[in-house]
Structures are given as structure tokens and as C-alpha cells.
Design an enzyme around this catalytic site. Structure first.
Site: not given
Length: 242
Positions: A86, A88, A90, A169, A185, A187, A196
Site C-alpha cells: 500500500e 508503494m 504512493h 520465498r 518531502n 508536501r 492514510r
């Protein structure tokens, strides 16, 4: 075989930062002050603080977002893999995660704690969660631990037989913990927090999964200490990223 550990929490540590409200101010004022902007950003005093707060609030309210990008925060995060997937989503941050191709993954797995709400009510996009019954809570713990143990034993058997880590795995469930560094950063962090975390009074309500919200809350706490004026303005303006 190493003993399996079960956790119900996440780890978030601010490991490096170059982030303060002055970073927003000098970036914003360059349009009118040019090379003098760094000096003015470091001035202090009650009148200066009032002026600075007003500028930050103006930038936040009217969504002039670029001045909030001239800073950086790096977090170390330990959380279940399903939380990282979740995270990633973003694409406004930089990520480096440990690799199951190159190291044997440690037997640390997530299991919901007793305070984790289990029953979904409402419709998609506007739903909430309620506490589960004692029986539901016990069932979640029992089934999670059982399948986790079986999967990790299978993983170990393949490794012991000489199977490559990247193949072995594939049997591991997404509740296994991973670790990563994430850099963003302010922002980008505001955008992340707006999506979130669930807060009353936000302009655009969000309904995050609790486990990623646990990470977001810890990141928010760290940012609030670094950039208090920006953080205050973010909340006063409905928790919308500028």
C-alpha cells in the site's frame, strides 16, 4: 528452525531529516526577494513569527505547494509486506526495501492485536469497522498463526534442500515483516497523511486500512515536531496537501 515471532505493531523511526518551516519560507519568498530570501527566512521575533505563520497558511490554503518540497525526511519502517504494498502506491517518495532474493527472511509475522477492529460495516468508499467478538478475535489469531507456521516451515525446508531464496520465498504469506527506508518531502508526506489517516473535519475523508494508518500516525508525529507551523496549517486547512 529459528523460533517464529508474532507482532501486532509497526516500527517507524525518523533516521535523517533536513526539514523546518524556514525551508518553506525561503523557497516561497525567492519570487519577491531573490538572493535575500535565505537571510530573511532565518530572522526571529514575535512579529516575524506572525508574518511567517501567515505566509505558510496562505500557501497551504491557496494550495501553492512547491515551497513545501524543499526539505527531506527519511524514515526507517518495519511493517508487514501487505502494508508496504500500500505504501508503494504512493509514487511521491523514494523506497529501498530489504530483499528476499539476497537474504533469508526472518520469521517475524504480523497478527492483529485484540484492539484491531475486525467487522466491516457500510459500503465501499464509506465504510467503518467495529470490534469483533471474542470468538472472531480468537479465530483470527489461531488461523493466522497456523498458516504462518506451516508456510515458514515450508520455506525452511526448501532452503535446506538448496533451493534459491528467490524461489523459496514464494510460499511466505504477506503478513511477514519487511523493512525499508522511505524518503519524502513535506508536501508528499501531507498527501500520504491525507489518504492514510482518518480524521474528523477533513475536507476529503479517507478510510485507510488500520495497519498503514499506524505507520502514518508515527510519521505524522515526527513531522509535527520538525515543522510545527506547517503542521498546524495543514490541520487548520482540512488536511489537504497543497
Amino acid at each position: 528452525m529459528t523460533e517464529i515471532q508474532f507482532r501486532s505493531d509497526v516500527t517507524v523511526e525518523l533516521v535523517r531529516s533536513s526539514a523546518q518551516d524556514a525551508d518553506v519560507l525561503f523557497a516561497a519568498r525567492v519570487s519577491t526577494q531573490g538572493e535575500q530570501t535565505l537571510e530573511s527566512a532565518m530572522q526571529s521575533g514575535a512579529e516575524v513569527e506572525k508574518r511567517d505563520k501567515g505566509l505558510i497558511n496562505y500557501l497551504m490554503r491557496d494550495r501553492h505547494g512547491s515551497p513545501f518540497e524543499h526539505n527531506s525526511m527519511t524514515f526507517y519502517v518495519q511493517a508487514p509486506i501487505f502494508v508496504f504494498r500500500e505504501f508503494m502506491r504512493h509514487r511521491i517518495a523514494s523506497y529501498n526495501e530489504e530483499s528476499g532474493r539476497y537474504r533469508e527472511l526472518q520469521p517475524v509475522f504480523y497478527v492483529p492485536g485484540p484492539e484491531r477492529k475486525l467487522v466491516q460495516v457500510g459500503k465501499p468508499g464509506a465504510y467503518d469497522f467495529e470490534d469483533g467478538t471474542i470468538e472472531q478475535t480468537a479465530l483470527v489469531v489461531q488461523e493466522t498463526q497456523a498458516i504462518t507456521r506451516a508456510a515458514y516451515e515450508s520455506y525452511q525446508r526448501m532452503l535446506e534442500a538448496g533451493v534459491a531464496r528467490e524461489v523459496a520465498r514464494i510460499v511466505l504469506p504477506v503478513n511477514i515483516y519487511s523493512s525499508m527506508y522511505v524518503t519524502m518531502n513535506s508536501r508528499a508526506l501531507m498527501n500520504f497523511l491525507s489518504l492514510r489517516t482518518k480524521r474528523e473535519g477533513t475536507h476529503f475523508p479517507s478510510f485507510p486500512q488500520r495497519e498503514i494508518e499506524m505507520c502514518a500516525e508515527k510519521m505524522e508525529d515526527a513531522w509535527a515536531k520538525l515543522m510545527p507551523l506547517s503542521y498546524e496549517s495543514f490541520n487548520e486547512n482540512g488536511r489537504v496537501a497543497p
